[in-house]
Write an enzyme that holds these catalytic residues in place. Structure first.
Site, PDB file in Angstrom:
ATOM      1  N   GLU A  57       0.821  -1.227   0.000  1.00  0.00           N
ATOM      2  CA  GLU A  57       0.000   0.000   0.000  1.00  0.00           C
ATOM      3  C   GLU A  57       0.844   1.263   0.000  1.00  0.00           C
ATOM      4  OE1 GLU A  57      -0.643  -2.577   2.008  1.00  0.00           O
ATOM      5  OE2 GLU A  57      -2.721  -3.193   1.609  1.00  0.00           O
ATOM      6  N   HIS A  66      -9.851  -4.736  10.389  1.00  0.00           N
ATOM      7  CA  HIS A  66     -10.507  -4.502   9.096  1.00  0.00           C
ATOM      8  C   HIS A  66     -11.795  -3.684   9.227  1.00  0.00           C
ATOM      9  CE1 HIS A  66      -7.716  -7.450   7.623  1.00  0.00           C
ATOM     10  NE2 HIS A  66      -8.297  -7.561   6.447  1.00  0.00           N
TER      11      HIS A  66
END
Lengths: 325, 335
Positions: free
Chosen positions: A60, A129
């Site tokens: 990322e 998450h």
């Protein structure tokens, strides 16, 4: 007018951009061959080819930093982060590069980029998450941050983000991709930095964004049964923040409640509440009522997760406490 | 004591008088950087430059040697020890110095300072101050060159400290799988701030073999030899422009001063410093030119004088420049 889901509205906005602007390309994890973790870019690779639809390694920080470089060189990257929780890995690139580059170069560099990311809890995805870091990113000057809660706003805000000169964090409520709504025809846009009054009422102002709007609309229905007319305001834009719309509503209602589906402490609604106290304390009949998620890591177990999430009852109880209604 | 680079054979190939102007230019750039950095140190002690100041003294051969192979359409990205790269890339000496002084005439209007020199018009996309953070940015600039087919490339400078950051590995991987036109240039000065690379790096202080594990061709050179730097960069850049994908160069070098002005560098022993001082490119390069009769002592003196004058003018320009208006606080936040 057409009825679309939020997912379809985002797809429409992305395809328009791919078709109209050769400098637009999309990159992220599993957005190409797999079609996107939430199927937003399904079929794009076949249609637009690997130059414009780039599957990335699970890196990322690096693909967001590469997006910054590409944007600085005149392209318009659209980056998908699979979950806004994963933005943590890339915070250096988002904050120090995307947001700070323009200022620390004395205005020499522009970073026109859109970072799309599903956000929020509610699907039993546990602690790592389920977070809502748009509330952190909204604090950072140099980038903008929006979060639609309707298909029309999703398309209108995405169009604005795709023509903005800055990096825009586009936070998509992960549990709302299937929400349907009417989307006007033609090239309408929704300006970044403008809240939306989704329901009019003169008795109390309820403010949230994203997933929080569903809770507020349910609460407004409950209140209406008791003859209390709530004005429901969707921030849409966390940065810049449109306090004018909220303050104007409070001038009318003299009562305000903020709802954050993210953790309550330090969230964007803490800022909204603080600014309301500054800008409208003379107009308020009591302290701003605040509801937010519990200040704990997100649990996996369904009952525990629901316990951490704000509910309609929490909204009603908070209003009772602040305003006795 | 770390003297590994001493064993590297000089790679310079001298082609007679044709090289004279080129060599004088390399010497001019190294003198300009050295003199600029000496002046910075002095102005820092006078309080005209504040914040963090990292001097490039000792590493001049790298910036000077690399930039000769670059074109206008190329991008340069570097770390916070960035003045040398800026000057060698041809940024205005006055405006680089004024930035260090925090003046309105600085390249970033005094908002960036020593660690954040930018000149977008010259493809100089910054000094960056989070170690390794600049590597992904450079990959994106290279991606834009590739996407638009400009024929340009990106060069990214980083130090031995950056190789222990995840983005170093991620960026090499991304550049390799996408065949990005990107030159990784490692300035291995053997210390990450005050910690010796041999104490932080498994597998020894030679970093370039890591690039090979990503399929990136890599070379190690003597960073105190400006001709070796120029030659290795020229070869790598030629291959990158030919579409061969990313390349990697590791240059062993040494900073003669501490990490920043706050660092007396007590973690290095005198013998080690003396060894590297004896390899000072500002001494060895002009000596080579004299030995091979590529320049006269007078010609070299003229070059030094012009560099000294340019830096003196830059200091004067900076001292006479106004500070940024208070209203500048709120400009350049958004486009």
């Amino acid at each position: 007018m057409a009825e679309l889901t939020i997912r379809q509205a985002i797809q429409r906005g992305l395809e328009e951009a791919l078709q109209n602007d050769p400098n637009v390309f999309i990159m992220g994890e599993d957005i190409g061959k797999y079609g996107g973790a939430y199927a937003v870019t399904s079929g794009f690779l076949e249609k637009y080819g690997p130059k414009r639809i780039k599957d990335t390694p699970i890196s990322e920080a690096t693909f967001i930093g590469a997006g910054v470089g590409a944007a600085a060189a005149g392209l318009r990257p659209v980056i998908e982060i699979m979950s806004i929780s994963f933005s943590l890995v890339a915070f250096d690139q988002i904050v120090n590069m995307a947001a700070n580059l323009r200022y620390m170069s004395g205005g020499q560099i522009k970073v026109p980029m859109v970072i799309r990311a599903p956000t929020g809890a509610g699907a039993q995805l546990a602690a790592t998450h389920s977070q809502s870091f748009e509330t952190w990113l909204a604090e950072v000057p140099g980038i903008k941050c929006v979060a639609p809660s309707t298909p029309a706003d999703a398309l209108g805000l995405l169009r604005s983000a795709l023509s903005d000169g800055n990096t825009v964090i586009f936070a998509e409520p992960a549990q709302m991709y299937g929400v349907k709504g009417d989307v006007p025809d033609g090239r309408f846009t929704v300006p970044i930095g403008k809240a939306s009054v989704q329901r009019s009422g003169g008795d109390v102002t309820l403010v949230s964004y994203g997933h929080g709007m569903r809770v507020l609309h349910s609460a407004a229905e409950d209140l209406a049964k008791r003859g209390i007319e709530a004005e429901v305001v969707d921030l849409r834009s966390l940065s810049p923040l449109d306090m004018d719309t909220i303050v104007a509503s409070v001038h009318k209602t003299n009562r305000a409640l903020t709802l954050d589906m993210a953790r309550r402490t330090g969230g964007i609604m803490a800022e909204v509440a603080a600014r309301l106290q500054e800008a409208a304390s003379d107009w308020l009949d009591g302290p701003v009522a605040r509801v937010g998620a519990e200040d704990v890591p997100w649990p996996y177990n369904r009952e525990l997760e629901q316990e951490a999430l704000p509910r309609v009852e929490d909204v009603l109880a908070s209003l009772k406490k602040s305003y006795g209604i | 004591m770390n003297t590994r680079a001493a064993k590297a054979k000089p790679k310079a190939h001298v082609n007679g008088a044709n090289d004279k102007q080129e060599f004088l230019e390399l010497y001019r750039q190294m003198c300009l950087i050295r003199q600029f950095e000496e002046a910075c140190g002095e102005q820092y002690s006078r309080g005209n430059i504040r914040g963090f100041l990292h001097l490039y003294i000792g590493q001049e051969a790298i910036a000077a040697g690399v930039m000769r192979s670059l074109r206008a359409e190329d991008y340069v990205v570097t770390h916070y020890r960035d003045h040398g790269h800026a000057l060698a890339r041809g940024l205005d000496t006055n405006r680089v110095m004024a930035e260090l002084f925090g003046r309105a005439t600085g390249l970033s209007k005094g908002k960036g300072g020593s660690m954040h020199i930018f000149d977008a018009a010259k493809g100089f996309m910054g000094g960056h101050a989070i170690v390794g953070g600049q590597l992904p940015l450079a990959a994106g600039l290279a991606l834009a060159c590739q996407y638009k087919g400009t024929g340009g490339i990106a060069v990214v400078f980083f130090g031995d400290g950056a190789v222990n950051q995840g983005v170093f590995h991620e960026t090499m991987n991304l550049a390799a799988i996408w065949d990005l036109p990107l030159l990784f240039f490692l300035e291995n000065n053997l210390y990450g701030m005050g910690t010796a690379a041999e104490r932080t790096r498994a597998g020894g202080v030679d970093i370039y073999p890591i690039a090979g594990s990503y399929g990136i061709e890599a070379a190690m050179i003597d960073g105190m030899d400006v001709l070796a730097v120029r030659e290795a960069t020229g070869e790598a850049v030629k291959k990158i422009r030919a579409g061969e994908g990313p390349k990697f160069i590791e240059a062993k070098t040494y900073r003669f001063h501490g990490h920043s002005m706050a660092d007396p560098a007590r973690y290095r022993d005198h013998a080690e410093l003396d060894y590297w001082l004896s390899r000072d490119p500002l001494k060895s390069f002009p000596k080579m030119m004299l030995d091979r009769e590529l320049a006269t002592a007078e010609e070299l003196a003229v070059v030094r004088k012009s560099a000294d004058d340019e830096v003196a003018s830059a200091v004067k320009f900076s001292l006479e420049s106004p500070p940024p208006a208070k209203s500048e606080l709120f400009t350049d936040v958004y486009a």
